[in-house]
Write a protein that holds these residues in place. Structure first.
Motif, PDB file in Angstrom:
ATOM      1  N   PHE A 262       0.840  -1.207   0.000  1.00  0.00           N
ATOM      2  CA  PHE A 262       0.000   0.000   0.000  1.00  0.00           C
ATOM      3  C   PHE A 262       0.874   1.256   0.000  1.00  0.00           C
ATOM      4  N   TYR A 263       1.923   1.268   0.791  1.00  0.00           N
ATOM      5  CA  TYR A 263       2.791   2.446   0.859  1.00  0.00           C
ATOM      6  C   TYR A 263       3.643   2.578  -0.411  1.00  0.00           C
ATOM      7  N   GLN A 264       3.971   1.464  -1.007  1.00  0.00           N
ATOM      8  CA  GLN A 264       4.691   1.527  -2.281  1.00  0.00           C
ATOM      9  C   GLN A 264       3.826   2.157  -3.359  1.00  0.00           C
ATOM     10  N   LEU A 265       2.533   1.806  -3.371  1.00  0.00           N
ATOM     11  CA  LEU A 265       1.628   2.411  -4.353  1.00  0.00           C
ATOM     12  C   LEU A 265       1.459   3.901  -4.104  1.00  0.00           C
ATOM     13  N   LEU A 279      -4.721   7.921  -6.408  1.00  0.00           N
ATOM     14  CA  LEU A 279      -4.034   7.795  -5.126  1.00  0.00           C
ATOM     15  C   LEU A 279      -3.332   9.085  -4.764  1.00  0.00           C
ATOM     16  N   SER A 280      -2.979   9.195  -3.510  1.00  0.00           N
ATOM     17  CA  SER A 280      -2.195  10.333  -3.015  1.00  0.00           C
ATOM     18  C   SER A 280      -1.251   9.794  -1.945  1.00  0.00           C
ATOM     19  N   THR A 281      -0.909  10.609  -0.985  1.00  0.00           N
ATOM     20  CA  THR A 281       0.027  10.157   0.039  1.00  0.00           C
ATOM     21  C   THR A 281      -0.647   9.186   0.994  1.00  0.00           C
ATOM     22  N   ALA A 282       0.185   8.439   1.737  1.00  0.00           N
ATOM     23  CA  ALA A 282      -0.350   7.438   2.662  1.00  0.00           C
ATOM     24  C   ALA A 282      -1.140   8.068   3.792  1.00  0.00           C
ATOM     25  N   VAL A 295       6.505   6.043   7.109  1.00  0.00           N
ATOM     26  CA  VAL A 295       7.809   5.963   6.444  1.00  0.00           C
ATOM     27  C   VAL A 295       8.746   5.126   7.315  1.00  0.00           C
ATOM     28  N   ILE A 296       9.487   4.239   6.659  1.00  0.00           N
ATOM     29  CA  ILE A 296      10.541   3.457   7.320  1.00  0.00           C
ATOM     30  C   ILE A 296      11.881   4.089   6.958  1.00  0.00           C
ATOM     31  N   ASP A 300      13.136   3.235   0.484  1.00  0.00           N
ATOM     32  CA  ASP A 300      12.493   4.013  -0.571  1.00  0.00           C
ATOM     33  C   ASP A 300      11.352   3.162  -1.127  1.00  0.00           C
ATOM     34  N   ASP A 301      10.120   3.528  -0.764  1.00  0.00           N
ATOM     35  CA  ASP A 301       8.974   2.710  -1.179  1.00  0.00           C
ATOM     36  C   ASP A 301       8.783   2.715  -2.687  1.00  0.00           C
ATOM     37  N   ALA A 302       9.065   3.836  -3.347  1.00  0.00           N
ATOM     38  CA  ALA A 302       8.931   3.874  -4.809  1.00  0.00           C
ATOM     39  C   ALA A 302       9.922   2.917  -5.474  1.00  0.00           C
TER      40      ALA A 302
END
Length: 1841
Positions: A262-265, A279-282, A295-296, A300-302
């Protein structure tokens, strides 16, 4: 033994502690049996009184000796208990930075929370093929053991990885799979191992999430079966998953996240393909912001999404499916944001046009109305009616979340199913290794249904683990034939029965779920009523009626009943499911298709994990019965767990227990409380307890004898070591129950080894005291004698001492000054060189950039000019054509009109004869004169004109003759007018020249004035220069002196720079040679693999099932079956000879690409022909236009060129005159410079005369040229009149000016008049035939010219294309990295050389054919000449002479034949030659009985004869057959060292013969005159020399591999394990994972084994005649392998890193050096390859305490990397109590000092590295004509020549 013997003063014990769990203490007083307490002193010096339990009187645990602390295996500890285990793990983890430890059959892995360099390919190769106990603990060792047992026992294996969240389970499982993928390889070309590894990022994305304990926690369990074929190569995999945490989709606790996907998307929402997902930010979505930690750090989720998508693609899930999956995930996020509001207390609603619900409906393809309806309502069915009931807001929200969880679970199952499909292959699976990554035992403050299922699974796994451990212990006792009793261990079957038995917790839970009004409270009451009084493991909390407690194997856990029923039911609104099934989105419909299928016995679709409920879609008439077929989550989980246990029980398990050292994710931080909690939960302590209950310590008799030999007396030592050990042990340990004697081992109870170690230490301590006493006495005596001697001599040296001190001080001062000077000089020079290098680099880059920019600008400008040129040319041609057509048409009209008028006048004048006579009076003489002049100018036309005049005078009338003369007169008149005009123009030019002469005279005066001024200035300047000259001479002398000094300095600098550059070039050359040889190796490997695959395909039906054996991952494919008989069949079959030769030729590097190059050449030629056709058409069209334009501009260009040449010559002459005039002006005196007799005056006068003469010459040349032009025009005009009218029509467009029009008109008149003139037709036809002949010749020349131009244009175009291609290749190569650039350039160079080689071969074949034809003709002629000579000789001898001479029998001695060193054989005997000399030759007999290199000499002598008879085919086939046969024999006997060595020596000798007799001067220097006569005369075999050199390189590499395979088993045993110096190192106690014994038993390799093997290698190569230089390179390579393998094992074996082992290694290295010295190989560089090993041994022996020691280590260990130095220091382990461990502070000091080193972080040395080999030219002094062929070789068909 009694407690009083162990609990004595200074004994160390463990006592409980609240903070550290266990604390170490030391007894300050002996313990007595009646004491109620122990007097202890803690490590901080505090004294305490430890009370004992009055009931049990249990004493505290004893602490192990220090030498046992830090052991690899916990079972090696003498005292096995919880504090010993905890302390050993802590020491290894904190002090030694070791994260892996064995505990019997379990590998304990502690998460370091730091990336460690211990998982590289080099580490994998180091563990491959090793026994599990021979290396330090590692996950790779467990994986290797599983792989080995699968291949050896033909039994499936399992690796069970467990631990709590954050302990590193997933990483451990990942590394295990990576090991299998690397070691086994793939059985197909689909790279299955890459797909297996690619499944990890996918499963981590959809199944992992951040928790408070772990940033990448797996929220599901998985079991991956990796399938192998019968050759144990990976063929596929299958994944089963368990209990996905669906609740995380809709809820996350603080500091936690939802699943990563979900965070990667959300992080990639700005990508174009994700715009439709809205979509937008988490932080904008409810399902991703609840944990408030989106955020971890460091992730880099992307980027992770790109990795996930790449993995999807690799597994065959295409782009459209990926977008569909992301669409479903985005819909889940939007569904979570749908806000449900209260309508009233019992109903709810969704606001119309809710944008999130709208987005959800659009993404999943359903209607907004239906979804909003069934999110807030529910359908209830009774027997007769159906009701729609509104839902309150809370229930509607729960229904929404349940739908989200259900969709995600379906999506998860779909992905798992497709991953499994991608990992399945068609190859039959022979065996598998399963990797189980499952959650460990969990206990939280609030434990619910998920924790209950997890702990239930761990109970089952712990039971299986206990049974397996007990089984192994039982097998070990039975194997050693010792009596054993049943070991009491914890059996958790009652706990399992409590959960899964009939009327157990799960059964009651399922029963309550079936009740219409079942609730959590009623279920809790049932539990209390059923189990509270009947089961001791079940308890009820005091303060709660909605919870229960279960006593698990690890701990008590309290479970809250709330939510159990709902989670077990896993209910979803069926109407919502119906809406989704009616979706237009195909992927969503596919997700819910499985609901229409019947559930399997496990409640799951085959291939999936069965984690969630899979409901059955009922028929319309069967709605009421559908619920009976739905299985609860608990039932599904129990079934899938039962299947898992059946699978594990059918395999051999291997256990990995992961431990989380702290809860804060700190690197190498150890929390004892958390560690003990996990050790208890994972079963490690249970393993220790089971081991401790029996005989945990086990020694072989040899190890016991070696270790405790010091406790024996001489009389106790017997030849039978087993009996010796029994006798000694009975004396040392009185209680016989404390040990047992097995067949090969001695078994000890816990604590007995510590007692023996104490006795051994006491004995050694007493011996040390005695040794110290004696030595101290001797030292004191020596000291006293030295002091006495010193006291006697001290007075004599006192005065000298002061003087020496002063002198020493002065020398030191001077030395310090010199050192400072040179040091500063070096610093400045280094700084200067750095600046210079930087400046040069900047200049290089800048100039290159400017050059590229300039080149691009010039290129663009050049292309623009070409475009402009063509466009303007086309426009000019178009305009010119139009103008020319209009002008020609206008001219024709005007000329026609004028011609008519002129004709009319001429007709009138012709009628008036009188008038004609008057006008022509006096013109006859002029006409005759002009006629003679014309005849003299044109000699070729004179004869024709005279004949025409004679014919006209005889046949034509006077009037006609007069008309002809009139026409000629008019022409002459026109010429006269033209000449008059020319005279007037010449007069004008003369007038201009006179004017220029006057101007020149004026300029002369001006120049003379200027010269006078210039002369004055020069005189002043000369005087000044004379003054400066004196100063410059002084400066010159000074500069010369400085230059001489600088030249000396520069010479020294250049010498050093050249030396450095030479060294660098040698390094680069070696690297390049190594790359080339690696390419050859890879080429050979691929070639052999291709041949093996082809043979396997051909013999697939006849190949029997191979045995189950281990195949190493790095083993080459040449081990495939290859029979000797098949080779003979191929060689003896004559029909296949050509195929073998062709195949052999294809295997060479140069000729392998011929086929591909030929195809490319054909394509290129076809494209080139098509291009040439197009260009030819264009050129033809352009040529027509150019011809017209050239003819139109021809005369004008000729005139302009003549004029330009004249102007250029005049310009040069004027410049020359001006220069002479300046020189005369500057060189003359001041007085009389302008006088008539001065040089300047003479120069001007000469120039004037020359200009006048030049003017006259120009006038004459102009007259001559114009007269010639007129005559040529008339001749052309005359020829045109003789042609047909069509020629005139074609040439009308070619007329340019009025003169040409006049000539055309006159020719037209003559043509019109010719039929009336009565000229004979014969003359006209003669002229026409000549004209046609001239036209044909002209056309032929034109065609030749056009063809040459076309060919030149074609060549120019080819050159341009080649240039462009080269530039493109160069640009591409510049963008590549250096290694890829070199490979690309090599490939391009190979292609170019191949093309050139093919062209040269074609030319050579043509020349050979020509030579053969000439030779045949020469033989025929020589035969004829011989026959003629013989006939003449017979005619000269008379018969009488023959009769008169009597014949007497005479003994004529046979003269010894003069051999030429060649061997002749027939073409059909070539295969027999190769068979007898190569394939059937036994190297041992040849090497012992015959001269070295005999096969090479024989082959070369055969080759010489083929060269002598000039048979190119024979040469080619012989060389090809030789190369192929050597390759075949090496492929068949590649493991035989003698064979490989023999053919390496012969191949090198054959190569040297090709060089020695090649005819090259460089190779002929050492030859005798006779040898020079034997040089090859007809063929240049340089290319074959390269092919044979490559073959020699391949044989050398195969020889190295063969020797490495022979030496590999000896190295570790001989260099590390064997005690060359007996008694130096003792054997420490070992655990369950036994290592190879270091005592030399029978069959154990020793250092002598290595030396004997090296000597055998050396003697064999010497017997085979191997070049000495090549032997040196082989020995250097072998020593490198010995050093690298030894050092690598040292770095991976903690038990080998000790002071005594360092001494053993240094002694072994000295023995190797002694061997080198004996063989005379000290200068071959082999000793230098052992330098890293020597320094590692020195590192083990040096002091390791203070700063000085650290400095000494840093300066000493320059050949070791920082990682290797730190690793050795971390692994350093004392063998005896007298040694000390290396402190952590000292290791950190070393790391700080070595921080600035620039080196690779690689830990292990590359054992596969092979030094580049060279073959120095070694000529042979053996004469070829003296070689005798022994009959044993069966080569009688060869004839000496």
């Amino acid at each position: 033994m009694a407690a009083s013997e162990l609990y004595t003063k200074s004994a160390r014990v463990w006592i409980p502690d609240a903070e550290e769990v266990w604390k170490s203490a030391e007894l300050t007083k002996d313990y007595k049996n009646d004491d109620a307490s122990l007097q202890l002193m803690l490590e901080d010096g505090t004294t305490i009184d430890h009370k004992l339990d009055p009931k049990t009187k249990n004493l505290p645990y004893l602490r192990n000796p220090d030498i046992l602390v830090g052991e690899n295996d916990l079972t090696a500890l003498s005292y096995l208990h919880e504090p010993a285990v905890l302390h050993n793990l802590k020491v290894r983890f904190i002090d030694s930075k070791l994260i892996y430890t064995y505990c019997g059959i379990v590998l304990v892995a502690i998460n370091p929370y730091e990336t460690l360099p211990i998982y590289g390919t080099d580490i994998i190769n180091a563990y491959s093929g090793q026994n599990m106990g021979d290396m330090d603990p590692h996950i790779f060792a467990v994986a290797e053991e599983a792989y080995k047992q699968m291949a050896r026992d033909e039994r499936n294996q399992s690796i069970i990885v467990s631990g709590e969240s954050g302990a590193g389970k997933t990483v451990s499982a990942k590394y295990a799979m990576r090991y299998f993928a690397t070691v086994s390889g793939s059985a197909s070309e689909a790279n299955v191992e890459e797909k297996v590894l690619a499944s990890n990022p996918i499963m981590e994305a959809i199944g992992n999430a951040k928790t408070t304990r772990n940033d990448n926690s797996s929220r599901f369990g998985k079991y991956i079966e990796i399938g192998f074929d019968n050759r144990y190569r990976i063929i596929g995999a299958n994944m089963r998953t368990y209990l996905l945490e669906k609740s995380r989709v809709v809820f996350q606790a603080d500091e936690e996240r939802n699943y990563h996907i979900f965070y990667q998307l959300c992080a990639s929402a700005n990508q174009p393909e994700f715009k439709n997902l809205r979509l937008s930010t988490a932080n904008d979505f409810l399902y991703t912001r609840q944990g408030r930690s989106p955020v971890i750090e460091g992730v880099d989720d992307a980027k992770e999404l790109r990795t996930t998508r790449h993995a999807f693609t690799l597994l065959g899930i295409n782009e459209s499916y990926q977008i569909g999956l992301f669409q479903v995930l985005a819909a889940i996020l939007h569904l979570g944001n749908v806000e449900i509001k209260d309508r009233d207390s019992d109903s709810s609603l969704i606001a119309p046009k809710n944008r999130h619900l709208t987005a959800f409906c659009e993404l999943v393809g359903v209607t907004y109305q239906d979804m909003s309806q069934w999110l807030c309502h529910r359908k209830l069915k009774t027997a007769t009616e159906t009701y729609i009931k509104p839902l309150p807001r809370l229930q509607a929200t729960n229904a929404r979340d349940a739908l989200s969880k259900h969709i995600y679970a379906k999506l998860f199952n779909w992905i798992v199913e497709h991953v499994n499909k991608a990992l399945v292959t068609n190859v039959k699976q022979h065996s598998f290794i399963g990797v189980l990554d499952i959650y460990g035992f969990e206990t939280f403050e609030i434990n619910s249904f998920e924790q209950f299922c997890i702990n239930y699974a761990n109970e089952k796994l712990q039971q299986q683990f206990n049974m397996h451990v007990f089984k192994l212990e039982q097998e070990e006792y039975m194997k050693e034939q010792i009596p054993w009793t049943l070991i009491d261990f914890y059996d958790n079957q009652p706990c399992i029965n409590l959960i899964e038995a009939k009327m157990g917790i799960l059964d009651l839970l399922d029963e309550e779920c079936k009740m219409p009004k079942g609730s959590d409270d009623s279920w809790a009451q049932k539990l209390y009523n059923t189990h509270l009084k009947t089961c001791s493991l079940f308890e009820k909390p005091r303060m709660s009626n909605r919870a229960f407690i279960i006593q698990h194997f690890a701990d008590k856990v309290e479970y809250q009943c709330e939510g159990f029923l709902e989670k077990n039911k896993d209910t979803v609104n069926e109407e919502q499911i119906h809406v989704l099934k009616a979706s237009k989105f195909d992927l969503l419909v596919e997700l819910f298709q499985d609901e229409e299928k019947a559930t399997t016995p496990t409640g799951q679709v085959p291939g999936t994990g069965g984690r969630t409920r899979l409901s059955i879609k009922p028929d319309k008439g069967r709605d009421t019965s559908s619920k009976e077929h739905k299985k609860t989550v608990g039932c599904q989980f129990r079934n899938s767990l039962q299947m898992l246990m059946e699978t594990l029980n059918a395999t051999t398990p291997h256990y990995v227990r992961c431990i989380k050292p702290n809860d804060f994710k700190l690197a190498f931080s150890f929390d004892p409380k958390r560690a003990v909690q996990q050790l208890r939960a994972c079963g490690v302590l249970e393993t220790i307890r089971i081991s401790a209950a029996g005989f945990p310590s086990r020694w072989t008799y040899q190890e016991f004898f070696s270790r405790y030999r010091v406790l024996m007396k001489q009389k106790d030592v017997l030849p039978d070591k087993k009996l010796t050990c029994k006798n000694v042990l009975e004396k040392l340990v009185q209680d016989q129950d404390k040990y047992q004697f097995g067949k090969t081992k001695i078994f000890f109870r816990a604590g007995q080894v510590a007692y023996l170690e104490k006795l051994r230490a006491d004995k050694l301590r007493a011996a040390c005291i005695r040794i110290q006493k004696t030595i101290r006495c001797w030292l004191a005596r020596k000291k006293y004698l030295r002091q006495r001697s010193a006291a006697i001599t001290i007075q004599r040296f006192t005065r000298g001492y002061q003087a020496r001190c002063l002198a020493k001080f002065m020398r030191r001062t001077q030395a310090a000054t010199v050192i400072q000077k040179y040091q500063r000089m070096c610093v400045e020079r280094k700084r200067y060189r750095q600046k210079q290098a930087a400046a040069l680099a900047m200049q290089t880059i800048l100039r290159a950039y400017m050059a590229r920019q300039k080149y691009q600008a010039l290129l663009r400008e050049h292309k623009a000019v070409i475009i402009q040129k063509h466009v303007r040319g086309w426009l000019a041609r178009c305009w010119y054509k139009r103008c020319l057509e209009a002008i020609v048409y206008l001219q024709c009209c005007i000329r026609r009109m004028r011609a008519k008028r002129e004709l009319k006048k001429l007709k009138i004048e012709a009628r008036s004869v009188e008038h004609f006579k008057k006008l022509n009076k006096g013109m006859e003489n002029k006409i005759m004169q002009l006629q003679r002049k014309i005849d003299e100018q044109n000699k070729d036309n004179r004869v024709v004109n005279e004949r025409l005049v004679s014919l006209e005078s005889s046949y034509a009338s006077e009037s006609e003759r007069m008309r002809g003369e009139l026409g000629r007169l008019r022409g002459v008149e026109e010429d006269a007018k033209n000449k008059t005009n020319q005279v007037s123009s010449l007069l004008e030019e003369l007038e201009k020249l006179r004017k220029e002469l006057s101007v020149t005279q004026q300029e002369k005066k001006t120049i003379e004035d200027w010269a006078q001024k210039y002369r004055d200035e020069m005189e002043k300047m000369v005087s000044e220069l004379k003054d400066q000259n004196g100063l410059l001479k002084k400066e010159k002398d000074d500069l010369n002196r400085m230059i001489q000094e600088q030249s000396q300095q520069m010479t020294e600098k250049m010498t050093r720079a050249i030396a450095q550059e030479t060294q660098q070039l040698e390094t680069d050359l070696n690297e390049e040679r190594s790359r080339y040889q690696n390419l050859l190796t890879e080429h050979l490997r691929l070639e052999e693999k291709y041949d093996d695959l082809k043979e396997e395909l051909a013999h697939s039906t006849n190949v029997s099932k191979p045995g189950h054996r281990r195949t190493d991952s790095t083993h080459s494919s040449n081990e495939s079956e290859y029979t000797y008989n098949s080779e003979y069949a191929e060689l003896e079959d004559g029909s296949r000879v050509g195929e073998d030769v062709t195949r052999g030729m294809d295997t060479s590097l140069t000729l392998k690409l011929q086929k591909r190059v030929t195809e490319l050449e054909q394509e290129k030629q076809s494209l080139r022909n098509e291009l040439e056709n197009r260009e030819e058409q264009f050129q033809r069209a352009r040529a027509r236009d150019d011809a017209q334009f050239r003819k139109a501009r021809g005369a004008e260009l000729e005139y302009e060129s003549l004029k330009r040449q004249e102007l250029e010559s005049e310009n040069k002459k004027l410049r020359h005159d001006l220069a002479e005039m300046r020189q005369s002006l500057l060189g003359g005196a001041a007085a009389g410079a302008g006088a008539p007799g001065s040089p300047a005056y003479k120069v001007l006068l000469d120039q004037l005369n020359a200009s006048c003469e030049e003017l006259e010459v120009r006038k004459e040349e102009v007259l001559i040229l114009r007269s010639q032009l007129v005559s040529q025009k008339e001749a052309l005009h005359h020829k045109e009149t003789m042609t047909e009218p069509s020629v005139f029509a074609q040439d009308v467009n070619k007329l340019k000016d009025a003169d040409e029009l006049k000539q055309a008109y006159v020719g037209l008149k003559d043509t019109n008049r010719s039929p009336r003139s009565g000229r004979p037709a014969l003359e006209v036809s003669d002229l026409l035939s000549r004209l046609r002949l001239l036209e044909q010749q002209l056309q032929a020349q034109r065609r030749t010219y056009d063809s040459e131009v076309e060919s030149l244009r074609g060549e120019l175009q080819n050159v341009k294309e080649e240039n462009n291609r080269q530039q493109q290749l160069l640009a591409q190569n510049l963008q590549l990295p250096p290694e890829a650039r070199i490979e690309a350039s090599l490939q391009h160079e190979i292609t170019r050389l191949t093309n050139e080689n093919l062209d040269l071969m074609e030319q050579l074949e043509k020349q050979d054919r020509t030579i053969r034809k000439l030779k045949k003709q020469l033989k025929v002629y020589s035969k004829r000449i011989g026959e003629m000579g013989a006939g003449q000789a017979e005619g000269q001898t008379s018969p009488g002479q023959m009769v008169e001479e009597p014949i007497h029998p005479v003994n004529i001695p046979r003269r010894e034949k003069d051999f030429q060193g060649m061997l002749e054989y027939k073409k059909e005997d070539e295969m027999k030659l190769v068979k007898n000399l190569i394939l059937e030759l036994k190297p041992r007999g040849v090497a012992v009985n015959l001269i070295p290199g005999l096969p090479a000499y024989i082959l070369f002598m055969c080759l010489r004869h083929a060269d002598y008879v000039n048979d190119d085919q024979k040469v080619r086939t012989l060389l090809t057959s030789t190369i192929n046969s050597i390759k075949k024999i090496l492929k068949k006997r590649g493991d035989d060292f003698e064979t490989v060595s023999f053919w390496l020596a012969n191949t090198c000798r054959f190569l040297h013969c090709l060089k020695q007799y090649s005819g090259d001067e460089g190779f002929m220097k050492h030859n005798t005159s006779r040898q020079n006569e034997h040089c090859l005369s007809n063929f240049d075999l340089a290319e074959y020399r390269q092919v044979i050199s490559d073959l020699a390189i391949q044989i050398y590499q195969q020889l190295v591999k063969c020797m490495e395979n022979i030496l590999q088993p000896m190295i570790v045993s001989g260099m590390l394990e064997h005690e060359t110096i007996q008694g130096v190192s003792g054997v420490k106690p070992t655990g369950l994972r036994k290592r190879t014994s270091s005592i030399a038993d029978e069959g154990t390799y020793t250092l002598d084994s290595i030396l004997r093997q090296l000597s055998a290698f050396h003697s064999t190569m010497c017997q085979h005649g191997t070049d000495p230089e090549l032997i040196k390179q082989v020995v250097k390579q072998l020593f490198y392998i010995i050093g690298a393998v030894t050092l690598n094992n040292l770095l991976l074996r903690k038990d080998m890193c000790s002071w005594s082992k360092g001494m053993q290694i240094r002694y072994n290295v000295s023995q190797l050096e002694e061997w080198l010295r004996d063989k005379g190989l000290m200068n071959c560089g082999a000793k230098e390859t052992l330098e890293p090993l020597i320094q590692a041994a020195q590192l083990l022996q040096v002091k390791k305490k203070n700063e000085e020691d650290a400095e000494a280590i840093c300066s000493m260990c320059h050949a070791l990397t920082t990682a290797q130095i730190v690793k050795v220091l971390n692994l350093y382990t004392p063998v005896n109590e007298f040694e000390e461990r290396v402190s952590v502070a000292f290791i950190r000091t070393i790391q700080t000092r070595l921080r600035d080193r620039s080196e690779s972080p690689q830990l292990l040395m590359d054992t596969k590295m092979i030094y580049p080999v060279t073959f120095p030219f070694s000529p042979s002094s053996l004469a070829l004509e003296t070689i005798q062929i022994p009959t044993s070789l069966n080569l009688s068909f060869l004839t000496r020549v």
